[in-house]
Motif scaffolding. Structure first.
Motif, short mmCIF file in Angstrom:
data_model
loop_
_atom_site.label_atom_id
_atom_site.label_comp_id
_atom_site.label_asym_id
_atom_site.label_seq_id
_atom_site.Cartn_x
_atom_site.Cartn_y
_atom_site.Cartn_z
N GLY A 1 1.59 -18.30 -41.59
CA GLY A 1 2.27 -18.71 -42.81
C GLY A 1 3.68 -18.18 -42.94
O GLY A 1 4.43 -18.64 -43.79
N GLU A 2 4.04 -17.19 -42.11
CA GLU A 2 5.39 -16.60 -42.19
C GLU A 2 6.26 -17.18 -41.07
O GLU A 2 5.83 -17.27 -39.93
N LEU A 3 7.49 -17.54 -41.44
CA LEU A 3 8.42 -18.07 -40.45
C LEU A 3 9.50 -17.04 -40.15
O LEU A 3 9.97 -16.35 -41.06
N ARG A 4 9.84 -16.91 -38.88
CA ARG A 4 10.89 -15.95 -38.51
C ARG A 4 12.07 -16.70 -37.92
O ARG A 4 11.91 -17.48 -36.97
N LEU A 5 13.26 -16.43 -38.48
CA LEU A 5 14.49 -17.01 -37.93
C LEU A 5 14.90 -16.22 -36.69
O LEU A 5 14.83 -14.98 -36.68
N GLN A 6 15.39 -16.93 -35.72
CA GLN A 6 15.90 -16.29 -34.51
C GLN A 6 17.03 -15.32 -34.84
O GLN A 6 17.13 -14.23 -34.27
N SER A 7 17.89 -15.70 -35.81
CA SER A 7 19.03 -14.85 -36.18
C SER A 7 18.57 -13.55 -36.83
O SER A 7 19.11 -12.47 -36.54
N ASP A 8 17.55 -13.61 -37.69
CA ASP A 8 17.02 -12.38 -38.31
C ASP A 8 16.39 -11.49 -37.24
O ASP A 8 16.59 -10.26 -37.23
N PHE A 9 15.64 -12.11 -36.34
CA PHE A 9 15.01 -11.38 -35.22
C PHE A 9 16.07 -10.65 -34.40
O PHE A 9 15.95 -9.46 -34.09
N ALA A 10 17.14 -11.36 -34.07
CA ALA A 10 18.15 -10.80 -33.17
C ALA A 10 18.98 -9.72 -33.85
O ALA A 10 19.27 -8.68 -33.24
N ILE A 11 19.34 -9.92 -35.11
CA ILE A 11 20.16 -8.92 -35.82
C ILE A 11 19.32 -7.67 -36.10
O ILE A 11 19.83 -6.54 -36.06
N ALA A 12 18.02 -7.85 -36.30
CA ALA A 12 17.12 -6.70 -36.50
C ALA A 12 17.05 -5.83 -35.25
O ALA A 12 16.73 -4.64 -35.34
N ARG A 13 17.33 -6.43 -34.08
CA ARG A 13 17.19 -5.71 -32.80
C ARG A 13 18.51 -5.43 -32.09
O ARG A 13 18.53 -4.73 -31.08
N ASP A 14 19.59 -5.94 -32.60
CA ASP A 14 20.90 -5.74 -31.96
C ASP A 14 21.33 -4.28 -32.12
O ASP A 14 21.18 -3.70 -33.21
N ASN A 15 21.90 -3.68 -31.07
CA ASN A 15 22.20 -2.24 -31.18
C ASN A 15 23.31 -1.93 -32.19
O ASN A 15 23.45 -0.80 -32.60
N ARG A 16 24.04 -2.95 -32.63
CA ARG A 16 25.06 -2.72 -33.67
C ARG A 16 24.47 -2.73 -35.07
O ARG A 16 25.10 -2.25 -36.02
N SER A 17 23.29 -3.30 -35.24
CA SER A 17 22.75 -3.49 -36.60
C SER A 17 21.32 -2.99 -36.79
O SER A 17 20.85 -2.89 -37.92
N ALA A 18 20.63 -2.64 -35.70
CA ALA A 18 19.20 -2.30 -35.80
C ALA A 18 18.94 -1.09 -36.70
O ALA A 18 17.98 -1.08 -37.48
N CYS A 19 19.78 -0.06 -36.59
CA CYS A 19 19.53 1.14 -37.42
C CYS A 19 19.80 0.85 -38.90
O CYS A 19 19.08 1.34 -39.78
N GLU A 20 20.82 0.05 -39.17
CA GLU A 20 21.09 -0.34 -40.55
C GLU A 20 19.92 -1.15 -41.10
O GLU A 20 19.49 -0.96 -42.23
N TRP A 21 19.43 -2.04 -40.26
CA TRP A 21 18.26 -2.87 -40.65
C TRP A 21 17.09 -1.97 -41.03
O TRP A 21 16.52 -2.07 -42.11
#
Ligand code: HEB
Ligand code: CA
Length: 347
Positions: A241-261
Motif C-alpha cells: 500500500g505504500e509507494l516509494r519515489l526513486q528520488s526520495d529513496f536516492a536522497i535518503a541514501r546520498d552521502n550529501r543528504s543521508a545524515c540530514e534525512w
C-alpha cells in the motif's frame, strides 16, 4: 508600556488583524476549511494544495534568465492562471484536478491567484497534526505569462539534477540540506499518477500526520512494489500500500543528504521548525518580500503531533538501510502485531 502593534477591526465586525490587507483572508480560510478540506481535515485536497504551492513556486530559473530566456515567475500563480499550459507539463500530472477545485474559490473571493495558491496550501497543511503554522503573505504579483517547461523536479531525476534545480530556483539557498527540509512535505502525501493502478498510495503510513514516519519508512529496505511496478520514478517500498519515489529513496541514501534525512527521525521539533522556515522562503520565490504583508496569523495553528515514532509492525532496525556513516540510526519501538498494509488516501 505602549502597545507596539495596533490591531484593526475588520469590516466583517468579528475579526481583528495586524494589517487590514489580512482581513479578506478570514472568509477565504473559512470557505476553504468548509468546502475544500471537508471541515478541516488533512485530506487528499489538503495534500494536493500543498503540492501545488511547490509546483507554482519552483518554476523560476535565474540560470535561464542569465541566458536571456524567460525563466518563470516563481510563486506567481502561473500554474492556475495558465493551467491549460502548465498542467500539461509532465511533472505537473494530476494537478489539473486541484487547480479546478480551487478555481471557484478564487472566483468568489478577491485575492490574487499567487497569494491564493500559497494560502490554500498553508491552510490545508494546518489540518495535519504536527504541522507548523505556515507563512501566509498577501500582495504577490500575479503572472502575466506561463512558466517554461522543465523546471519542476521529477521522481526519476537524480539527486544531482534535483539539488541543482532547487539551488538554481532559490539563488543557491536551497542546498542539499534545505532540499531535505522541503521534502518533509512528503510526510502528508500520496501518489495518484506514478502507479495509476493504485491511486492515493501514500509515501508513509501516516499521510494524515505531519510526523517523521516518512523519514523512518524511506530508510527501510525496499521489498515490494505495491501495484504493478516498477513504474518510472518508482522503486520498491517496504510496505504493502505504500509507494516509494526513486528520488526520495536516492536522497535518503546520498552521502550529501543521508545524515540530514536521518536527523529528522523522532525529532518532531525539527520536522516542525525546518519546514516552517523553508516553506516561508519557497512561498515567496520570485516575489519581493518588502512589498508583501505578513498575514500568517490567519492560518490556523495546527494540533500537535502526539504519536510515537516507530517501525511499522514486523520491521526493526535490521530492515534499515543505514546510510549515515556519522550517526547511529535512532532506537525506535516496533508497532505490535503482524505486518500490515497502508490504506490509500481517497479523494
Ligand atoms: Fe512532491 C506528491 C515528486 C518535492 C509536496 N511529489 C509527489 C508525487 C511525486 C512527487 C512524483 C506524486 C504525484 C502523484 O500524484 O502521482 N516532490 C517530488 C519530487 C520532489 C518533490 C521529485 C523534489 C525532490 N513535494 C516536494 C516538495 C513539496 C512536495 C518540496 C512541498 C513543499 N509532493 C508534495 C505533496 C504531495 C507530493 C504534498 C502529495 C500530493 C497528493 O497526495 O495528492
Ligand atoms: Ca506522515
Amino acid at each position: 508600556s505602549p502597545q507596539l502593534t495596533r490591531r484593526v477591526t475588520c469590516p466583517d465586525g468579528v475579526n481583528t488583524a495586524s494589517n487590514e490587507a489580512c482581513c479578506q483572508l478570514f472568509a477565504i480560510r473559512d470557505d476553504l476549511q468548509k468546502n475544500l478540506f471537508d471541515g478541516g481535515l488533512c485530506n487528499a485536497e489538503a495534500h494536493e494544495s500543498l503540492r501545488l504551492t511547490f509546483h507554482d513556486a519552483i518554476a523560476i530559473s535565474p540560470a535561464l534568465e542569465a541566458q536571456g530566456i524567460f525563466g518563470g515567475g516563481g510563486a506567481d500563480g502561473s500554474i492556475a492562471i495558465f493551467s491549460e499550459i502548465e498542467t500539461g507539463f509532465h511533472p505537473n500530472i494530476g494537478l489539473d484536478e486541484v487547480v479546478e477545485k480551487q478555481r471557484p474559490f478564487i472566483e468568489r473571493h478577491n485575492l490574487g491567484v499567487a497569494d491564493f495558491i500559497q494560502f490554500a496550501g498553508a491552510v490545508g497543511a494546518s489540518n495535519c497534526p504536527g504541522a507548523p503554522q505556515l507563512a501566509a503573505f498577501v500582495g504577490r504579483k500575479d503572472a502575466t505569462r506561463p512558466a517554461p517547461d522543465g523546471l519542476v523536479p521529477e521522481p526519476f531525476h537524480t539527486p544531482d539534477q534535483i539539488f541543482e534545480r532547487l539551488a538554481d530556483a532559490s539563488n543557491g539557498e536551497f542546498d542539499e540540506i534545505l532540499t531535505v527540509w522541503l521534502l518533509v512535505a512528503h510526510t502528508v502525501a500520496a501518489a495518484n499518477d506514478v502507479d495509476p493502478t493504485i491511486p492515493g498510495s501514500p509515501f508513509d503510513s501516516t499521510p494524515g500526520l505531519f510526523d517523521s514516519q516518512f523519514f523512518v519508512e524511506t530508510s527501510l529496505q525496499g521489498t515490494l512494489f505495491p501495484g504493478d511496478g516498477p513504474n518510472k520514478g518508482e522503486v520498491q517500498s517496504p510496505l504493502h500500500g505504500e509507494l516509494r519515489l526513486q528520488s526520495d529513496f536516492a536522497i535518503a541514501r546520498d552521502n550529501r543528504s543521508a545524515c540530514e534525512w536521518q536527523s529528522f527521525i523522532n525529532n518532531q521539533t525539527k520536522v516542525h521548525d525546518m519546514f516552517q522556515f523553508v516553506f516561508h522562503d519557497l512561498s515567496i520565490l520570485g516575489q519581493d518580500i518588502d512589498t508583501l504583508v505578513d498575514c500568517t496569523e490567519v492560518v490556523p495553528v495546527p494540533k500537535p503531533f502526539t504519536g510515537t515514532t516507530h517501525f511499522p509492525a514486523g520491521l526493526t532496525i535490521k530492515d534499515v538501510n543505514h546510510a549515515c556513516a556519522e550517526t547511529p540510526f535512532p532506537v525506535l519501538p516496533t508497532d505490535p502485531g503482524p505486518k500490515t498494509s497502508v490504506a490509500p488516501v481517497l479523494p
